[in-house]
Design a protein around this motif. Structure first.
Motif, PDB file in Angstrom:
ATOM      1  N   ARG A 237      16.478 -97.271  42.130  1.00 38.62           N
ATOM      2  CA  ARG A 237      17.161 -96.231  42.316  1.00 38.62           C
ATOM      3  C   ARG A 237      16.683 -95.301  43.413  1.00 38.62           C
ATOM      4  O   ARG A 237      15.448 -95.442  43.271  1.00 38.62           O
ATOM      5  CB  ARG A 237      17.758 -95.500  41.184  1.00 38.62           C
ATOM      6  N   PRO A 238      17.355 -94.555  44.131  1.00 36.75           N
ATOM      7  CA  PRO A 238      16.864 -93.811  44.930  1.00 36.75           C
ATOM      8  C   PRO A 238      15.982 -92.549  44.498  1.00 36.75           C
ATOM      9  O   PRO A 238      16.380 -92.160  43.496  1.00 36.75           O
ATOM     10  CB  PRO A 238      17.898 -93.259  45.861  1.00 36.75           C
ATOM     11  N   GLU A 239      15.090 -92.029  45.213  1.00 38.51           N
ATOM     12  CA  GLU A 239      14.246 -90.889  44.980  1.00 38.51           C
ATOM     13  C   GLU A 239      13.621 -90.538  46.165  1.00 38.51           C
ATOM     14  O   GLU A 239      12.829 -90.924  46.658  1.00 38.51           O
ATOM     15  CB  GLU A 239      13.204 -91.230  44.075  1.00 38.51           C
ATOM     16  N   GLY A 240      14.422 -89.133  46.917  1.00 33.07           N
ATOM     17  CA  GLY A 240      13.838 -88.742  48.079  1.00 33.07           C
ATOM     18  C   GLY A 240      14.651 -89.374  49.272  1.00 33.07           C
ATOM     19  O   GLY A 240      15.460 -90.027  49.200  1.00 33.07           O
ATOM     20  N   ARG A 241      14.283 -89.148  50.625  1.00 33.42           N
ATOM     21  CA  ARG A 241      15.003 -89.321  51.591  1.00 33.42           C
ATOM     22  C   ARG A 241      14.209 -90.474  52.285  1.00 33.42           C
ATOM     23  O   ARG A 241      13.025 -90.375  52.510  1.00 33.42           O
ATOM     24  CB  ARG A 241      15.204 -88.192  52.682  1.00 33.42           C
ATOM     25  N   HIS A 242      15.208 -91.528  53.054  1.00 36.01           N
ATOM     26  CA  HIS A 242      14.404 -92.580  53.671  1.00 36.01           C
ATOM     27  C   HIS A 242      14.012 -91.899  55.007  1.00 36.01           C
ATOM     28  O   HIS A 242      14.452 -91.100  55.684  1.00 36.01           O
ATOM     29  CB  HIS A 242      15.339 -93.918  53.974  1.00 36.01           C
ATOM     30  N   GLY A 243      12.849 -92.470  55.772  1.00 38.45           N
ATOM     31  CA  GLY A 243      12.226 -92.111  56.808  1.00 38.45           C
ATOM     32  C   GLY A 243      11.552 -90.915  57.260  1.00 38.45           C
ATOM     33  O   GLY A 243      11.005 -90.713  58.252  1.00 38.45           O
TER      34      GLY A 243
END
Length: 554
Positions: A237-243
């Motif tokens: 699952r996501p945690e923080g922003r990509h890039g």
């Protein structure tokens, strides 16, 4: 030399000699005594000191798939000369704590299993310790990532993959996961925001869930977790922003390898064998650990011999992706890796011992004065490549120069003159050999391109010319002096660029000027910014890189 102990974080451990697996007798006997057995089921095979045996015997502990070297002969690095190896062993340096050390002694204190040094494509130093031998594959751990991402970058360059495309384009299974809105480039550069910890000291970190899903660690009774790498990736699952920042997480490599298999239909082990192992002329088959459904571990499952690791390093440095006339890795991919990524994003990860680094296509890029880049494994494995490293050998009764043609540095200057003159002639719309340079070439440039005036200079054409190469084309730098490929206006339009090791600053200025004029006046001409010059007779200076594999922190 006596055996002893070394202290790390307040705990004393047997040193390199005392922990030698042969001396400790791991897995010796028929059967081995219970206290000398190393077994997967015990979940202690990567504990110290058992690990020193395990890393050279992973195939006996885990299910694996072969990486075939093909039916051809092995390529050769030559044999290391004793005087060269003695010179390396005698090197003195200060370690990170300011302690004076000798190279030979330091290898034991870092639990080194093996180390190999190449000098301009020739083996000058090789040592093995413990359970490792020249023909034995050793665990590479995360060096595997650099192999995988180099192949992925090549697929991007070839148009099979789009680095800016989002992951669900190829893997609809990943919709709604941490990778739903991530691009392939963000995955390749480890700039993914995902709830996943790779803190090995934390028994509750997700790295252990990943390892059990992939069959890399024993599963406890009643295990109900994911049954394969693919199953586990879909739980993230996501945690923080990509890039926004570099975040080292092995699951990114498994996802990338899944995409490569989905798009090409070729398993990772087969792709490694067909695109690298066989054409490089590797000496030994490699192998990859696989999960319960036979998926190779792209993030750390490779085992390879030291010499075959060295072949990959040679490919990525001095040969710029070319081997025996085949462009195995596009030169643009090699150049992109060497340029690196954004050090500011890397700094956010808090690697205090790696200041100024960046991470590009799963290579660690130093941005230091050597332009070094490296592949790294968790237990001290290193494939260290330093394109601008020069070793200066002192001629004395104790250390002599490596075997080389009888020439001096002053005799090498014609090589620079020959290359710059020919580049300038090229910029003048393919003027014939012998034409004087006209675009502000440096003052030491000769006014003729006569091969007879530079008998020790050799220029080597890139295989993309589509024409026959010199007899010694197995090496970008022919091994004997006097082999010269003449400048010819009739063949120049077919060539994109000439193979290079380096170009001195004055010549770079000249070539840049020539390229600028050429771009405005010669529409048929390929970009001269990709032209460089081979200086093969600079025998007193040599490119250096080495590969080592060990079980300690180096």
């Amino acid at each position: 030399m006596s055996e002893g102990t070394l202290e790390f974080d307040g705990v004393r451990y047997p040193d390199g000699r005392a922990s030698d697996p042969r001396r400790l007798g791991w897995m010796e006997g028929t059967p081995p005594p219970p206290d000398k057995q190393v077994r997967f089921a015990d979940d202690r095979f990567l504990d110290f000191p058992q690990i020193r045996w395990s890393l050279s015997h992973m195939r006996e502990l885990l299910p694996t798939v072969n990486v075939w070297r093909g039916p051809g002969p092995a390529s050769s690095f030559g044999d290391a000369a004793g005087i060269e190896e003695s010179a390396v062993d005698g090197l003195a340096f200060q370690d990170m704590n300011g302690r004076a050390r000798r190279w030979e002694e330091s290898l034991q204190d870092t639990y080194t299993d093996g180390i190999l040094v190449l000098y301009r494509g020739r083996r000058i130093y090789e040592r093995y310790f413990g359970a490792l031998e020249a023909h034995v594959p050793h665990s590479c751990f995360s060096i595997t990532k650099s192999y995988a991402a180099t192949l992925c970058a090549a697929l991007v360059h070839e148009g099979a993959l789009d680095a800016n495309q989002r992951i669900p384009h190829w893997l609809p299974e990943m919709k709604g996961t941490a990778y739903d809105d991530a691009t392939l480039r963000q995955v390749m550069d480890m700039q993914i925001g995902v709830a996943y910890s790779e803190a090995y000291a934390d028994p509750k970190a997700q790295i252990w869930d990943y390892a059990r899903a992939g069959g890399l660690r024993p599963r406890p009774p009643g295990y109900t977790g994911a049954d394969s790498f693919y199953d586990y990736l879909q739980t993230l699952r996501p945690e923080g922003r990509h890039g926004e920042a570099f975040a080292y997480k092995t699951v990114n490599t498994e996802l990338m390898a899944w995409i490569m298999k989905r798009v090409t239909g070729i398993p990772f082990a087969q792709m490694l064998g067909e695109r690298l192992w066989a054409p490089l002329g590797c000496e030994q088959d490699g192998y990859l650990s696989v999960d319960p459904i036979g998926v190779p571990m792209g993030g750390g499952g490779l085992c390879a011999s030291l010499r075959d690791l060295a072949r990959f390093g040679e490919l990525m440095m001095r040969r710029e992706g070319e081997w025996n006339g085949q462009q195995l890795v596009p030169p643009e991919v090699v150049a992109d890796i060497r340029r690196g990524s954004d050090p500011a994003k890397f700094a956010k990860a808090g690697y205090t011992l790696l200041p100024g680094y960046s991470y590009r296509s799963m290579w660690w890029v130093t941005h230091n004065e050597l332009d070094a880049f490296e592949a790294r494994g968790i237990h001290g494995q290193r494939l260290y490549i330093a394109p601008r490293r020069t070793w200066w050998w002192r001629a004395s009764p104790r250390t002599r120069s490596p075997p080389a043609p009888p020439t001096t540095r002053s005799r090498c200057r014609p090589c620079w003159r020959w290359g710059a003159c020919c580049a300038s002639a090229r910029a003048r719309r393919g003027s014939p050999a012998g034409s004087p340079p006209t675009y502000g070439a440096p003052s030491f440039v000769s006014t003729t391109c006569s091969a007879s005036s530079v008998p020790t200079c050799r220029v080597h054409r890139n295989p993309s010319c589509g024409r026959s190469m010199p007899a010694s084309s197995a090496s970008p730098l022919p091994s004997s002096v006097g082999e010269t490929t003449r400048w010819s206006s009739s063949t120049s339009p077919a060539c994109r660029y000439w193979r290079t090791v380096d170009t001195p600053p004055p010549m770079r200025t000249s070539l840049a000027r020539a390229a600028s004029r050429a771009r405005s006046s010669a529409s048929w001409m390929p970009p001269l910014t990709k032209w460089k010059v081979v200086p093969p007779c600079m025998v007193t200076g040599a490119r250096l890189w080495w590969v080592s594999t060990n079980t300690g922190t180096w």
